[in-house]
Motif scaffolding. Structure first.
Motif, mmCIF file in Angstrom:
data_model
loop_
_atom_site.group_PDB
_atom_site.id
_atom_site.type_symbol
_atom_site.label_atom_id
_atom_site.label_comp_id
_atom_site.label_asym_id
_atom_site.label_seq_id
_atom_site.Cartn_x
_atom_site.Cartn_y
_atom_site.Cartn_z
ATOM 1 N N SER A 209 0.862 -1.181 0.000
ATOM 2 C CA SER A 209 0.000 0.000 0.000
ATOM 3 C C SER A 209 0.895 1.226 0.000
ATOM 4 O O SER A 209 2.066 1.148 0.330
ATOM 5 N N LYS A 211 1.142 3.420 1.935
ATOM 6 C CA LYS A 211 1.704 3.621 3.260
ATOM 7 C C LYS A 211 2.948 2.765 3.429
ATOM 8 O O LYS A 211 3.994 3.222 3.877
ATOM 9 N N THR A 212 2.811 1.533 3.079
ATOM 10 C CA THR A 212 3.949 0.628 3.178
ATOM 11 C C THR A 212 5.107 1.118 2.322
ATOM 12 O O THR A 212 6.263 1.035 2.714
ATOM 13 N N GLU A 214 5.791 4.091 1.534
ATOM 14 C CA GLU A 214 6.416 5.227 2.181
ATOM 15 C C GLU A 214 7.376 4.756 3.265
ATOM 16 O O GLU A 214 8.484 5.235 3.397
ATOM 17 N N GLU A 215 6.896 3.805 4.016
ATOM 18 C CA GLU A 215 7.730 3.292 5.092
ATOM 19 C C GLU A 215 9.012 2.709 4.555
ATOM 20 O O GLU A 215 10.098 3.001 5.052
ATOM 21 N N THR A 224 10.361 7.552 -2.800
ATOM 22 C CA THR A 224 9.219 6.650 -2.925
ATOM 23 C C THR A 224 9.063 6.205 -4.366
ATOM 24 O O THR A 224 8.687 5.075 -4.630
ATOM 25 N N ILE A 402 -6.546 -0.385 0.301
ATOM 26 C CA ILE A 402 -6.762 1.019 0.556
ATOM 27 C C ILE A 402 -8.250 1.181 0.464
ATOM 28 O O ILE A 402 -8.857 0.868 -0.524
#
Length: 408
Positions: A209, A211-212, A214-215, A224, A402
């Motif tokens: 995702s 988010k992942t 980004e991490e 990214t 998502i």
DNA sequence: TCCCAGTCAATAAT
DNA sequence: ATTATTGACTGGGA
């Protein structure tokens, strides 16, 4: 269990045979560029004089080609005559050396290629059919060399730069803006550990995702976009590896091992490191089963929970958690019978009861290290498929997707 | 917007 | 010198 089916395949190598020979005769029955122009950003290369057909028309009409046999032959001809990929690519295919290398080393089966993707193969086939293909290329080579020598010579004696407008297409013009030479883009090169980490992440979640992502990016200190690109590339390259193994498996798997087929050949199966390489801790061993014969073809699979599926934690090892029912179930483009050689055609799944080893019995003494790899790739591919199916169905298992926030 | 197939083009490896 | 690898880009789909 083992399908000998072998036999036949003899004439596989259609080289001289030439499937594409359709040549003129009834060309272009269908529409044809109505309006003039047609723009066509592409259509580079002069293309062999042939009838005034554009490559695309030929591609559209082309019967199924054996991409593997074609690349094999091309490689052979090139090496036999000392012709390089660069020259061949630029003058015959309109592609760069790197692309040519890739294509020759890992051709995708015809039925998995898009119209665009088939183009280079049609060109290669055409080239192979041209009786003067080699000499023409040799001439080009000579010309290039001559031009090169000339340039060199004149620059030496004159101390000058000579711009030969030949070959090149457009060399980027040096906009050497003073003080701004940094526009060169460094070309990110991921370190081994970064790749490791990404692969690890991929195994747990092939479609991370945002988010992942980004991490991961921040953890690895990467942009990214780099992480995103990496996932895109990795996914498609793994997919491609599978195609290849699929072909090989289909070709000469048999008790006799080896092939009889004059045209099917081994290759290289990159394994080396493709996927694991170092796999510290985890160790993939037990990931057996997953006996998918030839999934693809939109095989419908029902799995239970893919999320947890990749080891990593090294604990679970549920045997066959995904039983796939990859029945032939043709997808949209099933394309009915097309006649002619079905070299790659759908080899219907023989999955029968699932389970069972996929292929390559490896009779003898152990020695099949790459097997894990294969399995892993297949598992990864399965995940891909599953992911898409779920997404398409967009129904259950919202594991972490998502949310469609919008949606009221 | 997200994916993917194809490629490019820099750079690694032979 | 060539050939192989691979991050990034482009265009097409849904």
């Amino acid at each position: 269990p083992e399908s000998p089916l072998s036999s036949a395949e003899e004439s596989v190598n259609g080289l001289a045979g030439d499937p594409l020979a359709s040549q003129s005769s009834s060309l272009k029955p269908p529409s044809e560029d109505p309006s003039g122009g047609e723009s066509q950003p592409g259509t580079p290369l002069p293309l062999p004089g042939h009838s005034g057909l554009s490559i695309q028309e030929m591609v559209a009409m082309s019967p199924e080609l054996d991409t593997y046999a074609i690349t094999k032959k091309v490689k052979e001809v090139l090496t036999d005559n000392n012709l390089g990929q660069r020259l061949f690519g630029e003058t015959i295919l309109g592609l760069t050396q790197g692309s040519v290398s890739d294509l020759l080393a890992r051709p995708k089966p015809w039925h998995k290629l898009s119209l665009k993707g088939r183009e280079p193969f049609v060109r290669m086939q055409l080239w192979l059919q041209d009786p003067h293909s080699v000499e023409k290329l040799m001439d080009m080579k000579r010309l290039e060399k001559k031009a090169y020598m000339k340039r060199r010579l004149s620059s030496l004696s004159d101390g000058h730069s000579v711009d030969g407008g030949l070959v090149g297409s457009e060399y980027m013009q040096g906009s050497q803006s003073p003080g701004q030479q940094q526009l060169k883009k460094p070309r990110v090169v991921l370190g081994p550990e970064e790749k490791e980490a990404l692969k690890k992440a991929y195994q747990q979640k092939p479609y991370p995702s945002p988010k992942t992502i980004e991490e991961l990016a921040s953890q690895l200190n990467l942009k990214t976009s780099t992480v995103i690109n990496w996932f895109h590339n990795y996914r498609s390259r793994i997919r491609r590896e599978l195609f290849i193994e699929e072909i090989q498996a289909a070709g000469g798997v048999g008790p006799g091992s080896e092939a009889g087929s004059p045209s099917l050949r081994g290759s290289k199966s990159g394994e080396g490191d493709s996927c694991d390489g170092t796999e510290s801790e985890g160790t993939v061993e037990t990931r057996q089963s997953l006996g998918i014969g030839l999934e693809d073809h939109r095989g419908a699979c029902k799995d239970h929970d893919m999320e947890a599926e990749s080891e990593a934690g090294g604990s679970n090892n549920s045997p066959a958690q995904l039983d796939c029912t990859a029945t032939g179930l043709a997808g949209p483009g099933s394309s009915g019978g097309q006649g002619g050689l079905g070299l790659f055609s759908l080899t219907e799944a023989s999955s029968s009861s699932s389970a069972s080893s996929t292929n390559i019995p490896a009779s003898g003494p152990a020695r099949n290290p790459r097997d894990n790899n294969l399995r892993k790739k297949k598992a990864a591919n399965l995940n891909n498929i599953i992911h898409r199916l779920e997404k398409a169905a967009s129904k259950e298992d919202p594991s972490d997707l998502i949310h469609p926030l919008t949606r009221t």
